[in-house]
Design an enzyme around this catalytic site. Sequence first.
Site, short mmCIF file in Angstrom:
data_model
loop_
_atom_site.label_atom_id
_atom_site.label_comp_id
_atom_site.label_asym_id
_atom_site.label_seq_id
_atom_site.Cartn_x
_atom_site.Cartn_y
_atom_site.Cartn_z
N SER A 146 0.83 -1.22 0.00
CA SER A 146 0.00 0.00 0.00
C SER A 146 0.86 1.26 0.00
O SER A 146 0.34 2.36 -0.16
CB SER A 146 -0.90 0.01 1.24
OG SER A 146 -0.08 -0.09 2.40
N ASN B 42 -3.72 6.40 -0.56
CA ASN B 42 -3.05 6.57 0.73
C ASN B 42 -2.19 7.82 0.77
O ASN B 42 -2.02 8.43 1.83
CB ASN B 42 -2.19 5.34 1.05
CG ASN B 42 -3.06 4.18 1.54
OD1 ASN B 42 -4.21 4.38 1.90
ND2 ASN B 42 -2.52 2.99 1.50
#
Length: 705
Positions: free
Chosen positions: A415, A486
Amino acid sequence: MNDLVLYYVDGDVAVITVNNPPVNALSPGVPEGIAACLQRAQQDDRVRAVVLIGAGRSFIAGADIKEFGKITSGSKARGEGLHPLLYALEDSPKPVTAAIHGQAFGGGLEVAMACAYRVAVPEARLGQPEVKLGLIPGAGGTQRLPRLVGVAKAIEMCQFGEPVSASEAARLGLVDQLVEGDLVTGAVAFARRMADQPVNKVRQRDALLGTPEQNSPIFARARELAQTRQRDLIAPRAAIEAIEAATKLPFYEGIQQEAQLFEQCLFSSQSKALIHVFFAERAAAKIPDLPKDTPVQPVQKAGIVGAGTMGVGIAMTYANAGIPVVLKDVSQQALDRALAAIQRQYAQSVAKGRFSQAVMEERLGRIQLSLDDRDLEEADIVVEAVFENMALKKEIFSRLDQIAKPGAILATNTSTLSIDEIAAATSRPHQVVGHHFFSPAHVMRLLEIVRGRQTSLPVLAASLALARRLGKVAVVVGNCRGFVGNRMFGPYRREAQFLIEEGASVEQVDRAMTEFGMAMGPLAVGDLAGLDVGWRIRREFQHLDPPGVRKPLLEDRLVEKGRLGQKSGAGWYRYDENRKPYFDPAVDEIIDQVRREAGIQPRLISQQEITERLLYTLVNEGARILEEKIALRSSDIDIVYVYGYGFPAHRGGPMFYADSVGLSAVLERVREFHAQHGSRWQPAPLLERLAGQGRGFSSIDTSIA
Ligand code: T1G
């Protein structure tokens, strides 16, 4: 006549074929073409009955959604819409049978309901999905559907927009006959058989409209659901109101009421936002330098490395899509936990009636657990899903390079870490790509496809095709820390903590965002993901933090006190055994303590300041992402946030929302925050440029798409 609608005669039955690929939308020329062919059938003495059918893969999938923007922008008058055609169909002396395959959605179903009869192949779908676009049926759907299926079912179909199968439609009375085998043949035979029967026009059927006593609880229940599940949405309530008009007014007055309600929805900001999301989702799959005919290597078997929460979710995603998958880990205990988690989640879905026990067994049968990475040798794709540690990922990819078959795609679910650095651990960097799923991976629809510098076009094409097969909404993003989602969410969550350090309460901050429409507040999200996850990432990257930049203090303190979030029973909130959150006075004491240590004098902070600082943090970082071409379009960023972060679709996504506020107004506030809070609020140059030119983010998308 035009080539959008074709006409031929089979014996004594005229067949009118709508030919407007890809979905036979009722684009300009299509309603006119149908009307012209219908007129021709009336004048054709051979003809006793008419069949209306769609060419290609579907019946009529609805009005042409692209036309609505022209109407709301004033460049096109709305006119009478479809009603003249619908009355021509309904009053045709030669009865018309709608022959349905694929979808009869929206205006398509409204056309079909104006016909004397409807026949369909069993796997066809019929629905009024307008509410998903912030609209309601605007061509008699709210008036004819209750006359065919009853009030309760009509409300359900229009309020939630979910289609019914043709088989269910036949049970409901919406379809008169199911056709096995060739649809045209079946429809012509049906039309011929019914040619001389008296037609009971749908608009004249009142038997299923119920009585006020019967309907009152039905409408009350519908409004209760609208309040609890569709709290902020305009269209569901409008649909309920339009159907209620059908039960109380003569047909033509009901049509007038529907038209007024449709108009309100059409010109609402919610509909503009939802239509934006509809097209943005489809635009995201269009990659300028990826030719449409790029060969797509098939994926028959998958492998997942790492049987943690994400690995389990990804394995279920593949199994649910019918793809056999090997879930590999180094520890038997991890595999045992994984199997228990999979069985528990599937059993819960069966208990909720989502699918049958047999389907559960099939899906379980597709998942093979293994301790031996040689079981990955036959996989067409291997997805690494271990925790965020670069050294470990490099070791895994180096091993995969040795055992995976030559054409295998090597994907990482990282991520935040660099795809290029991971790819460099292999001899085949062109086959390495990021497939960033969102937790829970078998539920969240977003998939960020992270394109490394050397990721090949076939691997990119295969990733996009695979995303569709997995039921995911894919957005192709560039390789940077946090990619798109993110990278924006970090500053957003940090700003939430700053607001609390400065005086806002936990409740104020989360409620400001849920009232805006976010699925969860930024602090509750932290508790869900686990506050220790962020704590570990901050440590992984602290060497990269520019000096002198303010860092949030509170979540580190919560983690140090063992408050990790839901997983430990307490974080920002305290959780009971059902993970229900409660405000915890202990957290207020921690906040007061941290404020005192930092010498912060708390102040009252308005809900508007909370909402603007959090939303404009997203927008400012999104603008930087666009400048760096990490995202191809601003609408791609919107899709990331709507499908991956619970951003309300009826607001269109962060960049669409900023455009709706106006970038000059956004920039003005960003500049004020910059003066008050320092460098993290430095306005992005793209935001300054576009605001200065009086443009929006969407204006640059067309130049990229
Ligand atoms: N209008 C215009 N374009 C449409 C369209 C539509 N209704 N439906 C699809 N497209 C485009 C889509 O943008 C894409 O374009 C291509 O067709 C393939 O679509 C008057 C007011 C039918 C289930 O809401 O649900 O009728 O990207 O990728 O996966 O009361 O399309 O190729 O350039 O989605 O096979 C109501 C919306 C309208 C149906 C097929 N109808 N469409 O799915 O293909 S409002 C809808 C869908 C209305 C009346 C009211 C799906 C599909 P491009 P796709 P698919």
